[in-house]
Structures are given as structure tokens and as C-alpha cells.
Design an enzyme around this catalytic site. Structure first.
Site, mmCIF file in Angstrom:
data_model
loop_
_atom_site.group_PDB
_atom_site.id
_atom_site.type_symbol
_atom_site.label_atom_id
_atom_site.label_comp_id
_atom_site.label_asym_id
_atom_site.label_seq_id
_atom_site.Cartn_x
_atom_site.Cartn_y
_atom_site.Cartn_z
ATOM 1 N N GLU A 125 9.111 -4.146 4.278
ATOM 2 C CA GLU A 125 9.208 -4.567 2.874
ATOM 3 C C GLU A 125 10.523 -5.279 2.561
ATOM 4 O O GLU A 125 11.259 -4.892 1.662
ATOM 5 C CB GLU A 125 8.992 -3.353 1.961
ATOM 6 C CG GLU A 125 7.561 -2.851 2.055
ATOM 7 C CD GLU A 125 7.295 -1.606 1.228
ATOM 8 O OE1 GLU A 125 6.199 -1.516 0.642
ATOM 9 O OE2 GLU A 125 8.161 -0.711 1.168
ATOM 10 N N GLU A 164 0.170 0.947 6.773
ATOM 11 C CA GLU A 164 0.176 2.059 5.821
ATOM 12 C C GLU A 164 -1.171 2.056 5.093
ATOM 13 O O GLU A 164 -1.639 1.002 4.659
ATOM 14 C CB GLU A 164 1.317 1.935 4.802
ATOM 15 C CG GLU A 164 2.709 2.033 5.403
ATOM 16 C CD GLU A 164 3.811 1.847 4.372
ATOM 17 O OE1 GLU A 164 3.535 2.034 3.165
ATOM 18 O OE2 GLU A 164 4.952 1.515 4.771
#
Length: 956
Positions: free
Chosen positions: A448, A520
Site C-alpha cells: 500500500e 488479502e
């Protein structure tokens, strides 16, 4: 001011990644090492600028004693205020990068250590395996070096600074630095020395690095081991030094002959000199390859021999022979596709924070394998080296992730030239340390952090340094697209929290040529993981999809003693930390104490290594079911199968089941034993045949069921009678909101930012959380009494404006003495309409469920119940509920929906004073909307008519 570095403050400059630090290398254990772990003196200051020079080697007047490894945020600092702080995306202080807050807690760790006289002939090296955020080292008052990256070791040559006998060591740790902006990783911000510190003696001339590359050819069964032994000379390079390398197989037998080579010493030879290194290669016939199923390892023994033929340094490395590649939309290990039965794991301990021990790590791995987890993403940083040793030994596939996340500034820092060196250094040093571990099958560029030139710079370095492993980076495909985006940075399509339709579309369209592995998915916050099995239905049925890593392994609760002496597991904000992101840190499959949450059983079922399918028609016609081996390299010989015939009142028969050998990735039809009359369902169980490293013999590994009778007759037990006034059902439409319904503790996220689930806000707007349900819907009920019990028949009309209610059912209360339950339905554990595939039909029993989640919310449901009994074990009195018609969903818990709704912490709830029983005709699914898709339409409660009937009786 800190001596030497205080004037230029390297912690404020992102371009300064180290001063005086030795190069990273593969772990070397052939040196004489002494641990410096234990009790240290720590003196805290408000900022690094406030640290006086005397704090390095003067009096320790304000020092407290602390444990190292340890986080100072988890220890008593004698009044100094610096407690844990949790943020997810936002930085804990104002920016922009690389600006730092005025208050910047800084700790000076001090202790003495002894250097033996025998060490005087070589080099002395100090190791700091982990310090958050940055650190500076002083020995005997002299500045030695400075290091960044809180999750990788830093080593310093302190030879010139030590003396035989007692020495003084000071390590200054600065909590906030310019590098904090790239360690913004959805976890607690801590401070301190959270990994080991050590001192060791190395010969003046020694082996400095041993990168090893292995390969395995599945077609021929042969393998290769290639190594480069790099030598560090203590002075002027000398002729006559040699390196001897020997290979041993997993049984300790020598493979071939040793390889010996001279260490180059004439370095001033352009176009010829390639370094002070010796290369060796071994060919292995009939090799035993490494995989997570069969983690066989070979030993590489390397000796450095001086000019007189004496062995001066010996290193031993355990390696696995295996080949990793991505081809034809598949991730292949040794030529075979492998299912990624994965989970994301943070370092966490409820008492020590980030200071996890080797035993903690092993406990995690044991618990993972008991749940059939065989792959780990090291979210979001490299782990201690021992973690990889254990994964090599026990058999886990690992995505090793660089310690890079700039979530709060993810669209800018990735292109910031000031951070370029830090980007490359962090990923490169990870590779240099971990490259010999066979468990590491993929390198990750971080998490991220947007996608920019800094990522491509790191990717280029890794691809050149280690072309044997694919790369992973989620933001590259999120920003540039799944089909062809981000290729320089990722060889996988590795999305976060996509919908089931999105991953199905990728596979079915066939445009993208990379395998899709979810980095994820199925966010495990509170009562969650809805549709986990629905994801895997699509994954196993669709080309190009190969599995994923559930988020995440463990809650990050921290044990906190409160002023009144009580103890709780705390989440963000409960330490007074501002800003914070509340209980978003409580999103694990396991509690912080490593107790499984109810969804763990569903994950174990989804990740099971063997699958049995069939239906009542195939059983009636052929008497057989289909058995599929999902393993890639092993048969099922290590498992014992049993067939259980289940009746409406319990187990009818249990028999061992002899199953023929089924090769990996194949299936076979296998006949079942004869079933007794009255069989409602057939359950097939697979257990370990012998003791294993993770469980004793008999541990349940896989289970499936085939429904034989979909609508069985439920006989009423003898002695049934009227419950009188003990049971008074009332209409129930609300549930204690789960985290996926909406963030009740962070309402602004849903209301203003539209983050997370939106169901709770809709229920609040409609008054479902506070209005008498009889005023919200049309509800009629007929009650019929007879000697054996009371029958209730309900009709509920849900208007269009109330579509997607939490539940439609009734509730009643029983005295707290009713402490045991028994039922025919899905069990044995808690389950919900979109998380019940891993629970089987049968007769189960349990106590009154305790609340398993850190934040109070709906819990304890059992779906598809034909009958349900709640018993007062002291009197034998039993309330029995029988479904008339469709099965019902039932729970018996200690709190009502209002108490769960109002509660902020499970530790704040008073002990239950009664039992709350819910009987639901329909119950909304769980979904994963706290971070991911909401409940699928088929698990929502639409508008319309709900009819349900049941009989209540009293037994005993």
C-alpha cells in the site's frame, strides 16, 4: 545533543539509510556469539535533541530497568509518558514527509559487556536485530554507526572501539524518523529494541556471505546447488586461501565430491576480477525436492582454509532443492501448481508487543498447521530469521515482504527521490539476508505505497540479484490493471478484497496471463469471514485462480492493567492515543492470546487437503462418493478416514474407511460402507494417522458430509410437558451489530466517509436499533397449547423500506442456571448462513457460549437446527425447541442485542445474569464489509413474508 550525529540529525533525512553499517548477508552462525539480551538501563528523553552527551557514557540517574528485546511502550518507564498508539492509514503526527513532531520520544539503552582476550586477534561485530524506528550505536563513548529499517538487522564492526574486559554500550533509539513515513503499516506504533542484540567475534579473514541458489527438474528428478562464498580479508588480500564446499543429502550422506577453489586476491585486474569469492556447483541425481508438503533439506558445508591448510571458518546452511516459476497462469513449485492456503501474519504478542520469541513464532506455526494453513505473507515486513528457519523445516510457503508502506502518503512518496535509496536498500537487504530459505517463494516490494519509480528501481535490483523467484506487489495491479498492469513490479495478479465476481471474471476472460492470488481477503474483524467458502468455490473451479492470504492471523490486542486493577486486552484509543483507528486492529482469525475465533474452523475446512463430494442420488445408485486429493506432491497415506452415519438423535455408526492410494491432484470414486436405517447425513472425517509436529495422532484434518435425508422426521421425546410461563417469545429483528455491519465505535467512517459496512447506518435511520419491532413490521402469531408443549406459528411481513434486516425471529430469556445446550443442526461451533459450510449436521452439545470477540457483537448462532435444547444442569430441567417445517437458526448466549450494541469492550460487560435465546427464521449473513465486500444478496433478508413455526416443551 547526541555526539557526532546530533548536529546533522540523520533521523530527519530520508536519504540517510545508514552510517557505518556492514553489508547485509545470509545468516552466518559459525562465529563465537554472545547474547546481550536481558535487563538493560533505559533513560527516556522528549526528543533526540534533548539527549545530552553525558547520557551516552555518564551517570544513569533517571534510568529505569527494562527488558531487551522489548518495546518501551509496553514497559514501566517510571512516569515517562509514551504508550502504544494504533493507526491504520493516517500517520500519528502531522506531515508532510519528512517532517517530524516536536515531541519525539528517544531512549538511551545502556549496558556493559565483556570482550574476552581471545577475541583480540579478530574482529568484533555488534548486531542490533530490530529497533523502532532508527538507532545509533556508541561503544565506550565512541560513535560507531547509525541504522534504519526497524525490521531487519544492522551490524557494526566495533573492533576499534572495544577493549579486552568490560565495555560500555549505548544504543539510542529514536521513535519517529523520516523513515516512519514508510513504516505506516496498520499496526501499533511502538518504540525500543524489539529483537535480539548480540556481540560476536569473527576471524580477521572470514566467510562474509554465502548466497546459494538451488533448482529442481521435475522431468528428470535431478537437482542443482550453486553457491558463491564471499570472503572478507582483514587487511591486504593474501594469496593461498581456499574455500571447500561439501553437500550432504537429507539423510546426512555426502553427495559427490567436495568442491575446492582458490580465493582471488589480485583485485586490480579489470575485466577479470569479480570479487573475493569462490563459486561451486553440485549436480544431484535422484534429488529429494523441498516443498511445504515434504520439506526435505540438504546441508551445504563451507570451509575457509588458510595458506597452511588450516580450517579457519566453517559455515553450514540448510537449503531446499526446488524451482519456482509462473507459467500458463499458474504459480508452479517444482513444476506443479500449489494451492495457496494462506494467511497474513504480523509479529504480535499481547504482553511484549513486537518482541516475539522463537517459541511465540513456533506456537503461531503450530496453530496455523492445525488449521491447514500452509502459506504465510509476512505482512508487512521481514520477520526474525528464525521464522524462516522454522518455515523451511516445518513446510510453509512464504511471501517475504519488504518493510515499505507509505499508506498515509501512498501517491507521493513512491516517486520521491529522497526516499529512493531507502526503497532499494530495504528490499535489497531483505533479499540478501533471506535468499537461502526455500520457504521464501516470492519477494514482495512492500504494501500500500502507491506505484512509482522507487518500486521499479527496487524491482530491477531484485530481478537482477535473484531471478529465481517471482515478484509480488498489489498496488501495481490495482493502479494499472489486472490484465497487463504493473508488470515491472509484479508477476502475480494479487488484489486486495475483490468481490467474487471480479476474480471469477479475471479467470473466465482468460486475457491476463498471470496467476491470481489474493494478497488479502476475508477480513477477519470480529464476527466475520462470511462467504469464505463461496470464494473457494470459484477459486477451485476457475483457471488462473490459485488461492490467497486471509487477513489476518491474530488480533493485536495489548494487555492493559487499568487503574482499578482490572486487566483487559486493549485496542486503539484505549491507551489515550490520539489519533487512533480504534478496534480496526482487532481483525484476526485468532485472539491476541492465540485462541481460535469461531471462523477458524471454517478456514480449516476451506483449506482441507482432501475433499469428498456426493449426494443422496449417487449414494443410492452406486454407494460411492468422490474423493479428491488437493495436495501437489503427496498421497493421503498419512491420514485415516472414518465414515460417520448421523441420525436425527445422534451418531448411528462410525466405521473406519479404507481408501485406495490417490495421487496428488487426482480424484477417485470410493464405495461407502453400508449405512444403517435412519441415516440423515453421512460425515467423512480424515485424521492424522500418527503423531506429527503440529498435533497428536487423531487430529481432525478434513471433513465433509453428504445429506441423505433432507427433511427428516423429528420424534418428540417422551415426558414432554408445557413450559408454562418459563418461555415467552417476543419478536426480534435486531442483532448486536457486527463490525461488518458498520463501525459502531467509529460512526464517522460510515456516515461521512462511506467506509465499511453501511447496514448499521440504515438500521439506525429506520429505528431498527431502538424501536419496538412490533411497530416496524406486521406480525401475527398463533399459539396452540397441549399437554406435551406449546406450538407457535408466526407470520412476519417485512415492508420494502426495511429490506436487509439483521434477523427475523423471536427471543426469550431463561434463568442463568440453564447452562448447557444440545441440538441437531450445524455444529459444533458458532456458524452463520454464509459461514456454515465447515460445520456439519449432527447432534452437538456445548455450554453457553462466551463472547469470543474483543468488541461485543452478535455471536453464538447455530444454523439449520431441527431441535435445540437448553438444560439447567443442576436440576435437569430442559427447554426443548422443535422446528416445525423449515429448520431454524438458534443461539443461547449471555447478552441481549442491546447490551452487545452498547458494549465497547468484552472486558467491560458484567457477568451474564440470564440466558438470552434467539430463534430465527432468517438471519443476515456476515460478509466482510469492514474491509471488503458486504453480504452477498442470497444471504440478505429481503422484503416479503416470513412464516415459521416451532414447538416449545419442557423436559425433566
Amino acid at each position: 545533543m547526541l555526539p557526532v550525529i546530533g548536529t546533522f540529525a540523520p533521523w530527519t533525512d530520508p536519504a540517510v539509510v545508514q552510517i557505518g553499517r556492514l553489508p547485509a548477508h545470509t545468516p552466518l552462525r559459525g562465529f563465537r556469539r554472545r547474547s546481550l539480551d536481558g535487563r538493560w538501563q533505559l533513560e527516556m528523553f522528549e526528543s533526540p535533541d534533548a539527549v545530552p552527551a553525558t547520557a551516552i557514557d555518564g551517570d544513569r540517574r533517571r534510568a529505569v530497568e527494562v527488558a531487551v528485546p522489548g518495546n518501551w511502550t509496553m514497559q514501566d518507564l517510571d512516569g515517562f509518558d509514551d504508550l502504544p498508539q494504533y493507526t491504520n492509514i493516517q500517520m500519528p503526527f502531522a506531515g508532510p514527509p519528512p517532517e517530524l513532531p516536536e515531541r519525539n520520544p528517544t531512549g538511551v539503552f545502556r549496558r556493559s559487556f565483556d570482550v574476552p582476550k581471545a577475541w583480540s586477534s579478530g574482529r568484533v561485530v555488534l548486531g542490533v536485530d530490530g529497533a523502532e524506528s532508527v538507532h545509533a550505536v556508541y561503544v565506550n563513548g565512541d560513535f560507531v554507526g547509525y541504522g534504519t529499517d526497524s525490521r531487519l538487522p544492522s551490524e557494526y564492526d566495533v573492533t576499534a572501539h572495544v577493549r579486552p574486559g568490560q565495555n560500555e554500550l549505548a544504543i539510542v533509539v529514536v521513535k519517529w524518523s523520516a523513515h516512519s513515513y514508510i513504516e505506516d503499516q496498520d499496526q501499533w506504533w511502538m518504540g525500543g529494541l524489539h529483537r535480539p542484540v548480540w556481540i560476536e567475534s569473527r576471524p580477521s579473514t572470514h566467510l562474509a556471505d554465502l548466497p546459494i541458489t538451488t533448482g529442481y527438474d521435475a522431468a528428470t528428478g535431478s537437482g542443482t546447488v550453486s553457491l558463491d562464498a564471499f570472503v572478507s580479508f582483514g587487511g591486504v588480500p593474501e594469496a593461498g586461501w581456499t574455500v571447500r564446499a561439501t553437500l550432504f543429502d537429507p539423510n546426512g550422506r555426502q553427495v559427490g565430491s567436495p568442491h575446492t577453489g582458490d580465493v582471488p586476491h589480485e583485485h586490480a585486474r579489470p575485466y577479470q576480477f569479480t570479487g573475493f569469492s569462490v563459486a561451486a556447483e553440485f549436480a544431484v541425481k535422484q534429488a529429494k525436492p523441498w516443498s511445504a508438503e515434504r520439506p526435505d533439506r540438504y546441508e551445504v558445508r563451507v570451509e575457509l582454509i588458510d595458506r597452511r591448510g588450516r580450517s579457519r571458518h566453517v559455515e553450514s546452511m540448510l537449503v531446499g532443492l526446488r524451482t519456482i516459476e509462473t507459467r500458463d497462469r499458474q504459480l508452479l513449485v517444482n513444476g506443479q501448481p500449489v494451492w495457496i492456503f494462506g494467511v497474513n501474519r504480523h509479529d504480535h504478542h499481547p504482553d511484549r508487543g513486537k518482541a516475539v520469541t522463537v517459541d511465540d513464532i513456533r506456537d503461531d506455526l503450530v496453530a496455523m498447521r492445525r488449521l491447514n494453513i500452509s502459506a504465510i505473507r509476512t505482512s508487512h515486513y521481514p520477520n526474525r530469521d528464525e521464522f524462516y528457519d522454522l518455515c523451511d523445516e516445518l513446510g510453509f510457503y512464504v511471501i517475504d515482504e519488504s518493510n515499505i508502506e507509505s499508506h498515509g502518503y501512498n501517491w507521493s512518496v513512491c516517486d520521491d527521490a529522497r526516499y529512493r535509496q531507502a526503497w532499494v536498500e530495504r528490499g535489497a537487504r531483505m533479499v540478501q539476508r533471506d535468499r537461502n530459505h526455500p520457504s521464501v517463494i516470492i519477494w514482495s516490494l512492500g504494501n500500500e505505497s502507491g506505484y512509482g519509480v522507487n518500486h521499479d528501481a527496487l524491482a530491477g535490483w531484485i530481478r537482477r540479484a535473484d531471478p529465481t523467484r517471482p515478484l509480488h506487489y498489489e498496488d501495481a495491479i490495482r493502479i494499472e490493471g489486472w490484465d497487463d498492469g504493473g508488470r515491472p513490479a509484479t508477476d502475480l495478479v494479487c488484489p486486495m478484497y475483490p468481490t467474487i465476481d471480479e476474480i471469477r471474471s479475471y479467470g473466465e476472460r482468460g486475457v491476463g496471463d498471470r496467476p491470481l492470488i489474493l494478497c488479502e481477503y476475508s477480513h477477519a474483524m470480529g464476527n466475520s469471514n462470511g462467504s469464505l467458502a463461496d470464494y473457494w468455490d470459484v477459486i477451485v473451479a476457475t483457471d488462473g485462480l490459485q488461492g490467497g492470504f486471509l487477513w489476518e492471523w491474530k488480533d493485536h490486542g495489548l494487555r492493559q492493567r487499568r487503574p482499578d486493577g482490572s486487566v483487559r486486552l486493549a485496542y486503539g484509543g484505549q491507551f489515550g492515543d490520539v489519533p487512533h483507528d480504534c478496534n480496526f486492529v482487532a481483525d484476526g482469525l485468532m485472539s491476541a492470546d492465540l485462541d481460535p475465533h469461531p471462523a477458524a474452523a471454517e478456514l480449516a475446512w476451506v483449506y482441507r487437503p482432501v475433499v469428498v463430494t456426493g449426494d443422496n442420488q449417487t449414494i443410492a445408485s452406486s454407494g460411492s462418493v468422490r474423493v479428491e486429493n488437493r495436495r501437489s506432491f503427496s498421497t493421503l497415506r498419512d491420514l485415516r478416514a472414518s465414515v460417520v452415519a448421523v441420525g436425527i438423535d445422534g451418531e448411528l455408526a462410525r466405521r473406519r474407511w479404507k481408501v485406495p492410494a490417490i495421487a496428488p491432484h487426482t480424484a477417485a470414486d470410493v464405495a461407502l460402507p453400508a449405512l444403517p436405517s435412519g441415516t440423515v447425513a453421512v460425515r467423512i472425517e480424515w485424521a492424522t494417522a500418527a503423531d506429527t509436529w503440529f498435533a497428536p495422532a487423531g487430529h481432525l484434518v478434513a471433513w465433509d458430509e453428504v445429506i441423505v435425508e433432507a427433511d427428516p422426521t423429528v420424534p418428540s421425546p417422551p415426558g414432554s410437558r408445557q413450559p408454562a410461563d418459563l418461555v415467552t417469545p417476543t419478536l426480534s429483528l435486531f442483532r448486536g451489530p457486527i463490525d461488518n455491519d458498520g463501525f459502531k465505535l467509529m460512526p464517522d467512517l460510515a456516515r461521512r466517509l462511506r467506509v465499511g459496512g453501511q447496514a448499521l447506518a440504515a438500521w439506525q435511520d429506520a429505528g431498527v436499533d431502538r424501536t419496538d419491532p412490533e411497530r416496524l413490521v406486521d406480525h401475527t402469531v398463533t399459539v396452540e397449547h397441549d399437554e406435551a408443549g406449546t406450538t407457535y406459528r408466526h407470520t412476519v411481513e417485512v415492508p420494502a423500506e426495511l429490506a436487509d434486516l439483521p434477523r427475523v425471529g423471536v427471543a426469550f430469556e431463561l434463568p442463568v442456571g440453564f447452562d448447557r445446550t444440545r441440538w441437531f443442526g450445524r455444529g459444533p461451533g458458532e456458524n452463520y448462513p454464509d459461514r456454515n459450510r465447515g460445520t456439519m449436521l449432527g447432534v452437538w452439545s456445548a455450554g453457553i457460549d462466551p463472547l469470543p470477540y474483543l468488541v461485543p457483537q452478535e455471536y453464538g448462532l447455530r444454523t439449520d437446527c431441527r431441535w435445540f435444547e437448553i438444560t439447567d444442569s443442576s436440576t435437569g430441567s430442559t427447554v426443548r425447541i422443535e422446528a416445525l417445517g423449515a429448520p431454524l437458526h438458534v443461539s443461547a448466549v449471555g447478552f441481549d442485542a442491546g447490551e452487545l450494541y452498547a458494549g465497547a469492550s468484552a472486558f467491560d460487560l458484567a457477568p451474564p445474569e440470564r440466558v438470552v435465546v434467539h430463534v430465527d427464521a432468517a438471519h443476515r449473513g456476515l460478509g466482510t464489509a469492514s474491509c471488503g465486500p458486504d453480504v452477498l444478496d442470497r444471504y440478505r433478508l429481503g422484503a416479503g413474508t416470513y412464516r415459521f413455526s416451532y414447538r416449545v416443551s419442557l423436559l425433566g
